[in-house]
Design a protein around this motif. Structure first.
Motif: not given
Length: 443
Positions: A143-154, A159-166, A202-204
């Motif tokens: 799996d891939i892990i992203v940081n919270d900065t990525f999640n905010k831009q995602f 218009n949704k969190d990146s967690l569990y997205e493909i 995971e969102i780090r």
């Protein structure tokens, strides 16, 4: 003189001093309040930073990822300078050096395969705001892990969190491979291509300093692909059975596919200690991006801390100078009353006590307001610092459950009071009250 008579005169003169000199005492109170607040906040900032800087690197996922290079030092005959040349050490010698210190996972640097042309998409929308790093937990990472900065831009984009997205990846890069064949150098351009669709597991939450949107890609997954995927043009041209991983192992330092270093991940909780132990080697160079970032930030914090301490010392000195001015001003204004008390048998100690009482009242009120004001400022500093940099590093830490810190704060306030008492004693108690009649005649 009876104690009752003295107490009555003490009360009358103390009240007079407080009322008549209220503007001067108010200015001193404001100055004292400012000095105490700055000193208390600086002390609390030091305590908070000292605690948090130790655990700061662990906020980054790859805090345990290091680069490992061999150094070949050569002296220049014409100068006194030494020239250091980097080369990639072998896996065997790396294990011999690193295993004596910690249990580590060592492998080749795979950055070439993720640093070419990269296409990242989600829901058929292109993602161009993220950088990619390789992480390693174990051989089963998928799996891939992203940081919270990525999640905010995602979130802003989809218009949704990146967690569990493909998220879909396409890695493409070109590599020129060559060999000597019958005394003729022949080269072939081989194209690397890797497509995959991975879940965000995971969102780090990372410390936000020199930080950007990051996607952490599984090292083990990329390595398995390189181990099983053959090169087509190279194998046909040279009648070989090379896998991409074979090319990586056999590559020399000056080839694009490799680098001057290996990668290793530390399997140890105390990464800070590990880094401090191995970073001083003259034979090998060991680097870590996380520690470079944290060290850079720590240097800025140290400069800021020194500036705060200097500012606190200056404000304290100015407050004490103002106190001397206030005491002497009150003394000169009240010389007549002091002379009368002296002729009535009052001692220098009792006269000093009158001044000290007024100053003590001002100090106690200022200290109380300082604590209340500092707690409010502390709350907002910690709140917004954590919000903007996602770390408790910039925090003010005092009046908590830590006895040592509270004891130091208490000692700080007591020291302030003792210095103020000393100034009052020196300013008033040492005055010459001998020529009382002359003072009265002047009045």
């Amino acid at each position: 003189m009876s104690k009752r008579t003295f107490n009555k005169r003490f009360f009358i003169l103390s009240k007079r001093l407080f009322v008549v000199n209220k503007i001067k005492l108010l200015l001193f109170s404001i100055s004292l309040l400012f000095s105490l607040s700055i000193t208390l906040l600086t002390t609390g900032f030091y305590f908070g930073t000292k605690e948090e800087i130790i655990i700061l690197p662990s906020t980054y996922l790859n805090c345990n990822k290091f680069t490992f290079s061999k150094l070949e030092n050569k002296s220049n005959d014409n100068t006194n300078f030494k020239i250091s040349k980097k080369s990639r050490p072998t896996i065997t010698e790396s294990f011999n050096y690193l295993n004596a210190i910690s249990n580590v996972y060592i492998d080749y640097n795979l950055d070439f395969f993720i640093n070419g042309n990269v296409e990242i998409t989600s829901d058929n929308k292109s993602i161009k705001f993220a950088s990619i790093e390789l992480y390693y937990f174990n051989e089963n990472d998928i799996d891939i892990i992203v940081n919270d900065t990525f999640n905010k831009q995602f979130k802003n984009m989809f218009n949704k969190d990146s967690l569990y997205e493909i998220i879909s990846f396409n890695f493409t890069n070109s590599y020129k491979y060559g060999e000597m064949v019958k005394e003729e150098y022949i080269s072939v351009d081989e194209v690397f291509n890797f497509d995959c669709n991975l879940y965000v597991s995971e969102i780090r939450n990372e410390f936000k300093y020199l930080n950007n949107s990051k996607i952490y890609f599984p090292f083990a997954l990329l390595k398995k692909y390189l181990q099983k995927t053959s090169t087509s043009k190279i194998n046909r041209q040279f009648i070989k059975n090379y896998k991409w991983y074979d090319l990586l192992k056999n590559a020399k330092n000056n080839e694009d596919i490799t680098s001057f270093s290996l990668n290793f991940w530390v399997f140890k909780d105390d990464v800070n200690l590990f880094f401090n132990v191995i970073s001083s080697s003259n034979e090998y160079e060991i680097g870590n991006n996380t520690f470079d970032v944290v060290t850079s930030f720590n240097d800025i914090i140290n400069i800021f801390m020194i500036a705060l301490i200097v500012f606190s010392i200056i404000s304290i000195l100015l407050t004490f100078i103002l106190l001397i001015f206030v005491i002497m001003s009150i003394y000169l204004k009240e010389k007549k009353n002091i002379a009368i008390l002296k002729t009535m048998g009052e001692s220098n100690k009792n006269i000093t006590k009158i001044f000290l009482t007024n100053i003590s009242i001002v100090y106690i009120i200022s200290a109380f307001i300082t604590i209340i004001l500092s707690i409010i400022i502390k709350y907002f500093i910690n709140l917004y610092a954590h919000k903007f940099i996602n770390s408790n590093l910039i925090c003010v830490n005092f009046l908590n459950n830590n006895f040592k810190y509270n004891f130091i704060i208490m000692l700080l306030f007591i020291s302030f009071y003792l210095i103020i008492k000393l100034i009052v004693d020196v300013s008033i108690y040492k005055q010459d009250f001998k020529n009382i009649g002359e003072i009265l005649r002047e009045e």
